[in-house]
Design an enzyme around this catalytic site. Sequence first.
Site, short mmCIF file in Angstrom:
data_model
loop_
_atom_site.label_atom_id
_atom_site.label_comp_id
_atom_site.label_asym_id
_atom_site.label_seq_id
_atom_site.Cartn_x
_atom_site.Cartn_y
_atom_site.Cartn_z
N ASP A 1 17.30 -44.93 25.30
CA ASP A 1 16.70 -45.41 25.65
C ASP A 1 16.39 -44.96 27.50
OD1 ASP A 1 13.39 -46.97 25.91
OD2 ASP A 1 15.19 -48.16 27.19
N ASP B 1 14.31 -46.56 30.57
CA ASP B 1 13.49 -47.18 30.97
C ASP B 1 14.67 -48.36 31.09
OD1 ASP B 1 10.52 -46.75 32.21
OD2 ASP B 1 11.13 -45.69 30.46
N ASP C 1 17.76 -51.67 25.84
CA ASP C 1 17.75 -53.33 26.48
C ASP C 1 16.71 -53.93 25.89
OD1 ASP C 1 15.41 -50.93 27.66
OD2 ASP C 1 14.93 -52.81 28.72
#
Length: 221
Positions: free
Chosen positions: A3, A5, A170
């Site tokens: 991922d 961000d 995250d």
Amino acid sequence: MFDLDGTLVETAPEIADAVNDTLRRFELPEVSQQQVNDWIGHGTRSLLIEALAFSVKTDVASVRDSGSLPLIAAEFDRNYQRRCGTRSHLYPEVRETLTALRELGVKLALVTNKEGRYTATVLEVHGLEPLLDSVLSGDTLETKKPDPAGVQRCLAQWKVRPDRALFVGDSSIDVATARNAGVAVWALPYGYNMGQPIEACHPDRVIANISALLADPASPC
């Protein structure tokens, strides 16, 4: 597969700047940094809609159907392109780890829900694009995470079995994406999981930072 961000790059401060630039332009109340953090995950358009709904005290569906949304979204686009790279930074050990993995011959891909025009700017500002073999943004395919299409595209591209792949993210979106694709998922605890602890998503492992990909022999890499 990574991922973006909250995983590779801390981008929330400049996203909040762009959101509040836009709200001020239309004389609307601003939102907080924590609110923006909690809205990150489904792409910037979804985040903007959440911010507008909060600011004008209405629901997301009403904002999405509003005739003024295209005008406001165009203003946000200008603001975010201008803000991209101004207050973001790489998380610890990101560049070093990606570089080391490439030297080991590991294929590296980015699978993000961020729209391609913003993804390209963030990668360029932080010099990450040369370290990635493939970049799949939120508008590359017809679907976004947690749909597994992006992960499946990477596996097919390199003819890699799911049991030889790893997704690093995250959020619950990333965990669900990996589960839907049948690949292992490791999660970082410092990103933007809609305000919830990442452990609640039950990833295969929670790692302190990305350098664990090199230190742990249990990694599929």
